[in-house]
Design an enzyme around this catalytic site. Structure first.
Site, PDB file in Angstrom:
ATOM      1  N   PRO A  67       0.729  -0.987   0.102  1.00  8.16           N
ATOM      2  CA  PRO A  67      -0.149  -0.004  -0.079  1.00  8.16           C
ATOM      3  C   PRO A  67       0.776   1.154  -0.066  1.00  8.16           C
ATOM      4  O   PRO A  67       1.823   1.501   0.671  1.00  8.16           O
ATOM      5  CB  PRO A  67      -0.836  -0.113   1.320  1.00  8.16           C
ATOM      6  CG  PRO A  67      -0.113  -1.308   2.252  1.00  8.16           C
ATOM      7  CD  PRO A  67       0.613  -2.035   1.123  1.00  8.16           C
ATOM      8  N   HIS A  68       0.447   2.250  -0.857  1.00 13.02           N
ATOM      9  CA  HIS A  68       1.194   3.555  -0.895  1.00 13.02           C
ATOM     10  C   HIS A  68       0.289   4.529  -1.691  1.00 13.02           C
ATOM     11  O   HIS A  68      -0.828   4.151  -2.323  1.00 13.02           O
ATOM     12  CB  HIS A  68       2.499   3.412  -1.750  1.00 13.02           C
ATOM     13  CG  HIS A  68       2.211   2.761  -3.159  1.00 13.02           C
ATOM     14  ND1 HIS A  68       1.950   1.467  -3.420  1.00 13.02           N
ATOM     15  CD2 HIS A  68       2.400   3.621  -4.177  1.00 13.02           C
ATOM     16  CE1 HIS A  68       1.954   1.373  -4.574  1.00 13.02           C
ATOM     17  NE2 HIS A  68       2.035   2.514  -5.427  1.00 13.02           N
ATOM     18  N   GLU A  69       0.609   5.737  -1.591  1.00 12.54           N
ATOM     19  CA  GLU A  69      -0.208   6.744  -2.121  1.00 12.54           C
ATOM     20  C   GLU A  69       0.805   7.699  -2.676  1.00 12.54           C
ATOM     21  O   GLU A  69       2.009   7.535  -2.886  1.00 12.54           O
ATOM     22  CB  GLU A  69      -0.934   7.252  -0.968  1.00 12.54           C
ATOM     23  CG  GLU A  69      -2.309   7.972  -1.446  1.00 12.54           C
ATOM     24  CD  GLU A  69      -2.906   7.838  -2.985  1.00 12.54           C
ATOM     25  OE1 GLU A  69      -2.047   8.516  -3.750  1.00 12.54           O
ATOM     26  OE2 GLU A  69      -4.022   7.365  -3.034  1.00 12.54           O
TER      27      GLU A  69
END
Length: 151
Positions: A67-69
């Site tokens: 998960p990352h943004e």
């Protein structure tokens, strides 16, 4: 930024956690990075929001998510977290995940040029998932990373 250095610096290896939902798993995954100041809490909310919009685009393999943004969503320094869950969480599209590697990258160069190659290298080993799931403490994960780097 190497994976191992970041995990040690941020004290961000957390093993055998319990999460009932994928949202909870994301929060657990990012909590060490929020605590260390590597990301702002807005970053976690942005990941959850984007996942609801697009689905879990960051699932790299069965059982594994990163998960990352985008950096502007709250990254203050390049960093990783490494989380295992006792039981997999199920995303809305039915995919199950029990290993999460949280990524905070200050720019696309770090994301594509440093982070992704390190993760790919780590997971090239055939029985890596079993070794990670069997890990009991941070040192076990550091050894797994060292073995992948040196092989």
């Amino acid at each position: 930024m190497t994976l191992k250095e970041s995990l040690k610096e941020n004290n961000s290896v957390v093993l055998k956690q319990k999460a009932d939902t994928w949202q909870e798993a994301i929060k657990i995954c990012m909590a060490p990075l929020v605590k260390s100041g590597a990301v702002k809490s807005d970053y976690v909310d942005a990941i959850i929001k984007r996942t609801k919009e697009l689905g879990p685009f960051y699932i790299l393999a069965p059982g594994l998510a990163m998960p990352h943004e985008r950096p502007e969503c709250g990254v203050t320094k390049n960093s990783f977290s490494f989380i295992t869950l006792e039981e997999p969480v199920v995303f809305d599209d039915g995919q199950q995940v029990d290993i999460l590697i949280g990524l905070a990258a200050e720019n696309a160069d770090v994301h594509n040029g440093e982070a992704i190659p390190q993760i790919v290298m780590l997971f090239e080993e055939e029985d890596i998932f079993d070794k990670i799931r069997a890990a009991e403490k941070s040192e076990d994960i550091y050894k797994i990373i060292d073995n992948a780097v040196n092989s």
